[in-house]
Design a protein around this motif. Sequence first.
Motif: not given
Length: 593
Positions: A303-304, A369-372, A402-404, A408-409
């Motif tokens: 959970h971000p 960026e990432y592809d969930k 996970r940022l959202d 990612l961060k």
Amino acid sequence: MERGLGGEVAHDTERKMKKRILYAEASYEAIIQENGYFVDKTQYIEKLERIKNPVFLRPRRFGKSLLCTMLEAYYDIRKKDDFHELFGHTWIGKKPTPLHSSCFVLHLDFSVIEVGDMATIEKSFNHVCNAQLDNLVFFNQQWFQDQITIDLDKSAVNNLQSILKTVKRDNLPPLFVIIDEYDNFANQLIVSHEDHLYHQLMSSKGFLKTFFKTLKEGRKSQTIRNVFITGVLPVTIDELASGFNIATIITLEPEFENMLGFTQAEVDRLLDEIYHDYEMDPDTRSETDALIKNQYNGYHFIHPNGEPVYNSTILIYFLHYFTRYRAYPEYLTDMNLKTDLEWVRRITGSNPDLTKGFVDQLMVHNTIEYDKNFLTAKFNMSQFFEKGFFPISFYYLGMLTRLDSFNLKLPNMNMRKIFAEYFNELHAIDVSTGYTNAMQQFLKDLDLSALFAAYWDRYISQLPEAIFQKVNENFYRTTFYELCSRYLSEWFTWNVERSYPKGRSDLEFVGKYNECFAGIRMVIEFKYLSNAEFKRLKTTIEDFTLQDEDTKQIAGYVDGLAVEYPEAKISQYVIYCIGNQGWRVFKINVAGI
């Protein structure tokens, strides 16, 4: 307490001696017997029993091995008489499940398997597994009654089949199988680009799939009660699907998000006990809380927007030093963590341009960026080195979080520092020579303007021109922090983006409570202006003045800091970085601060 677990801190009133902080201890029994601090995660045992063949992936040094030894102690039939000593003080000890102390336990650690050619790997695999199968039979002779002998020259599959056959025939207790670091030796093949060996390893007729097929057969015959598997990456378990398609991947299930790692409440309880037992100065508690939160917290695996967790092992590294010397360690990054940088080099190193782009993005923006969908899709070896999978790989390795739902961060200052070091390496930036005089002078006069001038003249002057097309406030903040931490960590710690009621500060120098700058707080707000933006102001760097809105912004942080640390000696600064042209540092003088 290796990779300490999280949950309620266990209290044992029968023990008189002071509890110990057992860094790098992976044995649950040893922690209990040596009176180590233990943060109780045993409530997850009951939850795991509802899952058939759970596979749980987490980064290295997050407590997987300790979790495995806890499960071993709980289910091992030989430990039945010791159950109260081992678990009486825990959550599960007060609410034990019917399966406790009822199984033969086969605990395998695949991290010790030797990697070489395929013959070497198979020989090592059989040796490791057979040694544990032999121990299982030897230590449970009261049940086996010399009915079976482990032939060390045979394959592990043959010996395991013999045990399962005997268990079935003689109606013996079932096996509980634990496989720790299931993917360790396979991962070594992947990152070493030994593609042909990896494909041989995953062959349908190979020894590894045959071994997992035997586990599947044992589950079907009920001679194996359950199989619990830990590891880091999902690559191998995906490849093993044809041989072990009964696995339940629980890595991303919310119920198990905090099974490893410390929540803030768990850390608070642990520190309460440590501060009490070791009679630590309570006036240092707030500073300690802030320091460890910045350094070791921030992991969101599912959970971000949920509660982040601490890397528990690295926190224990800090507490081990802190309680011994009653001071913060000079270097807050566990050296074992830095070995993970080799993963970055190997995964990204096949394409230097991709590597720089990946690291530069994190250094400048601290997001990528990432592809969930890739988190749950089949993750095979060929994708491992593709650009789109870089973020996913480093998520599983614990370097990104996970940022959202889209980004990612880097989770904390530990990882920011590690990636800043790698950025310097990739761009051949010298951070080891030419800085000593400026750092020594800063310790004499605390002149932040002069210190930043040295950073700009020596560090920024080495940056490639292309970097200036990307830089922003975050870049200057991170690289300035990383450079200062190399030289000034004996006297200072740092906060990056610390939260206050009126916002988050960019960077803070914090004098260590046990050193000469105790109580010093230097709060810095970074502002970036591109060359084009600065040109529109129609001024020069020398004539540029402090902006009123920036004064008000930093004043809001300082108000919160002054309330939290009323005795602190607070100074505040706004640093303007102007394209590749120059900089200005403004110290803000405020009455009463």
